[in-house]
Design a protein around this motif. Sequence first.
Motif, PDB file in Angstrom:
ATOM      1  N   TYR A   1      34.206  38.178  34.209  1.00  0.00           N
ATOM      2  CA  TYR A   1      33.554  36.888  33.939  1.00  0.00           C
ATOM      3  C   TYR A   1      34.590  35.833  33.543  1.00  0.00           C
ATOM      4  N   SER A   2      35.534  36.201  32.673  1.00  0.00           N
ATOM      5  CA  SER A   2      36.523  35.230  32.181  1.00  0.00           C
ATOM      6  C   SER A   2      37.397  34.707  33.323  1.00  0.00           C
ATOM      7  N   HIS A   3      37.755  35.554  34.243  1.00  0.00           N
ATOM      8  CA  HIS A   3      38.576  35.111  35.383  1.00  0.00           C
ATOM      9  C   HIS A   3      37.765  34.174  36.279  1.00  0.00           C
TER      10      HIS A   3
ATOM     11  N   THR B   1      35.303  32.302  35.441  1.00  0.00           N
ATOM     12  CA  THR B   1      35.095  31.038  34.744  1.00  0.00           C
ATOM     13  C   THR B   1      36.242  30.067  35.037  1.00  0.00           C
ATOM     14  N   LYS B   2      37.468  30.561  35.018  1.00  0.00           N
ATOM     15  CA  LYS B   2      38.635  29.729  35.314  1.00  0.00           C
ATOM     16  C   LYS B   2      38.612  29.251  36.765  1.00  0.00           C
TER      17      LYS B   2
END
Length: 145
Positions: free
Chosen positions: A38-40, A42-43
Amino acid sequence: MRLTKSTDLALRVVMSLTVMGEESSTIRKIADAMQVPYSHLTKVVAQLQHFGLVETRRGRGGGLVITASGRRASVGGLVRRLEGEGDVVDCEGVTPCPLNAACRLRGALRQAQEAFYLSLDPLTVEDLAGSPTGPILVSLVGRNA
């Protein structure tokens, strides 16, 4: 030439949103469907939003949608922007190449890289999301049609 993981994910996001039409999705839903962090993602989505290809909406009923310019975007142009300027090989790195002053390889690789981008230029994101890819994307990310 090998694309970065971020470029790969960005292409998958815009293709997924294209098949969804006007319906929105969420970063979480796409990350789960694509089995990526998810964090990747998001970027990656923030970069696509900065390029004007994706629109994000907060709150209830919010999410991600592809913009009209996102659907019409040239794949070659998008990959160029995502990958950034630079050579295929780093001749000036920590240990500079001793052939640097008289090397013909760097120029040949630069031409090959540009030929790669040129071959992608006529394709749009909408082209990539057509059949047979579109139905598979719909099954992954869903669509309430």
